[in-house]
Design an enzyme around this catalytic site. Structure first.
Site, PDB file in Angstrom:
ATOM      1  N   VAL A   1       0.833  -1.202   0.000  1.00 40.52           N
ATOM      2  CA  VAL A   1       0.000   0.000   0.000  1.00 40.52           C
ATOM      3  C   VAL A   1       0.868   1.252   0.000  1.00 40.52           C
ATOM      4  O   VAL A   1       1.903   1.318   0.670  1.00 40.52           O
ATOM      5  CB  VAL A   1      -0.968   0.036   1.201  1.00 40.52           C
ATOM      6  N   ASP A   2       0.430   2.228  -0.765  1.00 44.07           N
ATOM      7  CA  ASP A   2       1.028   3.546  -0.728  1.00 44.07           C
ATOM      8  C   ASP A   2       0.590   4.203   0.582  1.00 44.07           C
ATOM      9  O   ASP A   2      -0.456   3.866   1.130  1.00 44.07           O
ATOM     10  CB  ASP A   2       0.504   4.324  -1.940  1.00 44.07           C
ATOM     11  N   LYS A   3       1.397   5.118   1.099  1.00 42.06           N
ATOM     12  CA  LYS A   3       1.027   5.778   2.365  1.00 42.06           C
ATOM     13  C   LYS A   3       0.100   6.971   2.147  1.00 42.06           C
ATOM     14  O   LYS A   3      -1.032   6.983   2.615  1.00 42.06           O
ATOM     15  CB  LYS A   3       2.276   6.230   3.122  1.00 42.06           C
TER      16      LYS A   3
ATOM     17  N   GLU B   1       4.000  10.815  -3.856  1.00 38.42           N
ATOM     18  CA  GLU B   1       4.452  10.575  -2.493  1.00 38.42           C
ATOM     19  C   GLU B   1       5.259  11.742  -1.956  1.00 38.42           C
ATOM     20  O   GLU B   1       5.621  12.672  -2.676  1.00 38.42           O
ATOM     21  CB  GLU B   1       5.304   9.294  -2.468  1.00 38.42           C
TER      22      GLU B   1
END
Length: 667
Positions: free
Chosen positions: A333-335, A663
């Site tokens: 998962v991306d944050k 990100e």
């Protein structure tokens, strides 16, 4: 007359007419004493009506033959059409068996086989339509009319005639006819048809609305930005149609198997007939060898599974991806925007240069970020605006340094905002101890950004993004759904990532990653033997999303690209849809396996019954059609919500916020 015409062309006309002819045959046979000669009335015998009885017997045969012809005509036509394209179909097996039964004078078996086959087809059509009910529901929510402002007046027109850029009025209880942006008014919109969320969303100026959603209160003026086939709803319907027709690997194997299996059954029947000299045995083998339940076992489960997921705001690209999703053992998962809200806020402005003030640090940072597209630029600019020190004029040149920060030209001076490696790259000596202060902020879950003007560090900016309320529950449910490892991939610093990981229960953390590093992390998980799903919504996630076995797009309702390209598109902004999607995929694959088992066991049992004696053509066809219905009904269980996988109740939400597309490379 029209109603009669529609009925005659409907799916039940053939089985009803054929069934009535079979009943008529039984009645005629009964009158002729065919059911039981010992029960023939004495007055009938005394009257010497044997000739008349024979006539009734002939009439009974005629009715039975007519029943076979009525039910079998369409089957034979389909069989011939399949042969013309060099395909041996199930219809051919039934046709040969029925024609053979007629030739040897066994009219009852011919009628029974064709009648039961036609009844089975009608029931299959009815129940298969039920499995496609989710798609029908999506089509049903498409709006028919729209109220637009034209020439200063309200005009009601067909929804497909709304023009781009027109103002559409959405009143209480009305369907939103277009995709658009609210330009005036406020109200609550039920977005269940798009996102699967049952709780209405509050909408006000600048918020986005979708066609097919319903106003539950208020009055909105909406600027049309998507009309007709260019709406989110239209794209969803198109995607679900394609997905339900797409074949899974197992289905492709079954199709290849049936191409050899069906001719094999015909060869077996021919050999059995030649060896035993028993034509009835050969014809019976043709009937009971029909692979109908086997052929339909996979597609009916896929249609039901994809339909159920679409109803819940989860778009799955097709059967292959549904099958792969059931094997997911690791989720990356991306944050930003996934585990966190995606709306960072300025939390700290720390002055490190004795000759500078807090306002100066914030002003330089805002001026440098004014030309940046980075998501962390917004909270800095918002705070500067609130304090009356926002930059004016055209922003200076901004040069992003991937994974480190940005370099900007402001008032003729070079301004750097980023992490310690950025300072090292540009030869700036950290005599203010900014690296240590940055570590302290990071340990508190904040993203630190060092601010340097020319060759002097003047301060530190801290930005924090709130952890999503349902992130810990998502991780827990992923583990409950059989996912062995949940991994965070982020461009943020390790300290920030560890703080969020500890709060959410993440199993493994990879921090300070560049886009290509995320790809390598996904590839490493695959090398460990995992089937990997990658969840992200950012441009810099694209390589990892493409490399993963399953790419999952979050909050895809407003993104045409995500709807069309993601392997799984979660239309809403609800993290719990991810474990729900995996759980549903596992249930669907489980049903597929059950259906295959039912189909194979039925064929084996019937074969054994034929050679052991006692299974006739009519019994074989009855059991065959029953197995087909069992397979379909089993798949229809997928249309029900499974306990424990639906999303947690949530409070009335405000409109979905814009989510970060990249990100935190400043970290």
């Amino acid at each position: 007359m029209n109603r009669l015409h529609r009925w005659l062309n409907g799916k039940w006309a053939v089985p009803v007419v054929s069934g009535l002819l079979i009943i008529a045959s039984w009645v005629a046979g009964g009158l002729g004493g065919a059911w039981n000669p010992t029960l023939t009335p004495q007055w009938w015998v005394d009257a010497g009506a044997h000739a008349t009885g024979s006539a009734f017997f002939a009439l009974a045969d005629a009715f039975m033959l007519a029943a076979a012809v009525v039910a079998g005509y369409g089957i034979v036509v389909k069989a011939v059409r399949s042969l013309l394209v060099k395909h041996i179909s199930i219809d051919l097996l039934v046709s040969v068996a029925a024609v053979g039964a007629v030739i040897i004078g066994n009219f009852w078996e011919a009628a029974a086989v064709t009648f039961l086959f036609s009844v089975g087809h009608a029931l299959e059509a009815a129940t298969l339509n039920k499995t496609r009910s989710a798609l029908a529901e999506l089509v049903a929510v498409a709006p028919d009319v729209a109220v637009v402002m034209r020439d200063g007046e309200q005009q009601e027109i067909p929804a497909n005639q709304v023009r781009m850029g027109e103002i559409v009025l959405v009143k209480n209880g009305a369907k939103v006819p277009v995709d658009g942006q609210v330009v005036a008014g406020s109200g609550a919109i039920d977005e269940a048809s798009i996102t699967g969320e049952s709780i209405p969303v509050e909408k006000s100026e600048a918020d986005v609305v979708f066609a097919g959603t319903v106003s539950r209160g208020g009055f909105l003026q909406v600027l049309a930005t998507g009309v007709g086939a260019d709406t989110t709803l239209a794209r969803i319907i198109h995607r679900v149609e394609e997905a339900q027709d797409a074949k899974a690997r197992t289905q492709a194997f079954i199709d290849r198997f049936s191409k050899w299996y069906t001719p094999g059954v015909m060869l077996l029947a021919l050999v059995a007939g030649l060896v035993t000299g028993d034509v009835v045995l050969a014809l019976t083998l043709l009937v009971i060898g029909c692979p109908g339940a086997l052929v339909i076992s996979i597609p009916v489960a896929i249609v039901a599974g994809i339909g159920r997921s679409a109803r819940n705001g989860i778009l799955i690209k097709g059967g292959e991806f549904l099958e792969t999703s059931a094997k997911i053992s690791a989720v990356a998962v991306d944050k930003t925007g996934t585990l966190t809200e995606g709306t960072p806020k300025l939390t700290d402005v720390i002055v490190l240069d004795p000759t500078s003030k807090r306002s100066e640090v914030l002003r330089w940072a805002a001026a440098a970020e004014a030309g940046s597209e980075h998501p962390l630029a917004r909270p800095i600019l918002d705070s500067a605006r609130e304090e009356g020190i926002a930059p004016t004029g055209i922003p200076g040149e901004v040069t992003p340094v991937p994974g480190k920060g940005i370099v900007s030209e402001v008032e003729g001076k070079r301004v750097l905002i980023g992490n310690p490696p950025l300072l090292e790259q540009y030869g700036i000596y950290d005599d203010a101890g900014s690296a240590e202060r940055a570590k302290e902020l990071a340990a508190q879950g904040r993203t630190p950004m060092i601010v340097a003007v020319e060759d002097r560090v003047i301060g530190l900016i801290g930005v924090a993004d709130q952890i999503r309320e349902d992130a810990p529950e998502m991780v827990r449910r992923l583990h409950a759904a059989g996912v062995e490892k949940v991994v965070m991939l982020t461009g943020d610093t390790r300290l920030v990532a560890e703080s969020i990981g500890a709060a959410t229960g993440i199993d493994e953390i990879h921090a300070s990653l560049l886009p290509e590093d995320k790809l390598d992390a996904v590839a490493a998980l695959q090398a460990q033997g995992h089937t990997v799903a990658m969840v992200g919504d950012g441009v810099n996630d694209a390589p990892a999303l493409a490399t993963a076995d399953i790419g999952v797009a979050m909050g895809a309702a407003g993104s045409a690209v995500a709807v069309e390209t993601a392997d799984i598109a979660l239309m809403g902004d609800n993290l719990l849809k991810l474990p729900e999607a995996i759980g549903l995929a596992k249930r669907t694959v489980g049903v597929m396996k059950q259906n295959i088992a039912v189909a194979l066991v039925t064929v084996v049992a019937l074969l054994a019954g034929v050679f052991a004696g006692g299974v006739t053509m009519s019994i074989g066809m009855l059991v065959h059609e029953a197995s087909v219905l069992v397979v379909i009904l089993n798949a229809m269980r997928l249309l029900r919500n499974a306990g424990g996988v639906t999303a947690m109740p949530r409070k009335v939400r405000t409109a979905p916020r814009a989510r970060a597309e990249t990100e935190a490379s400043h970290a």
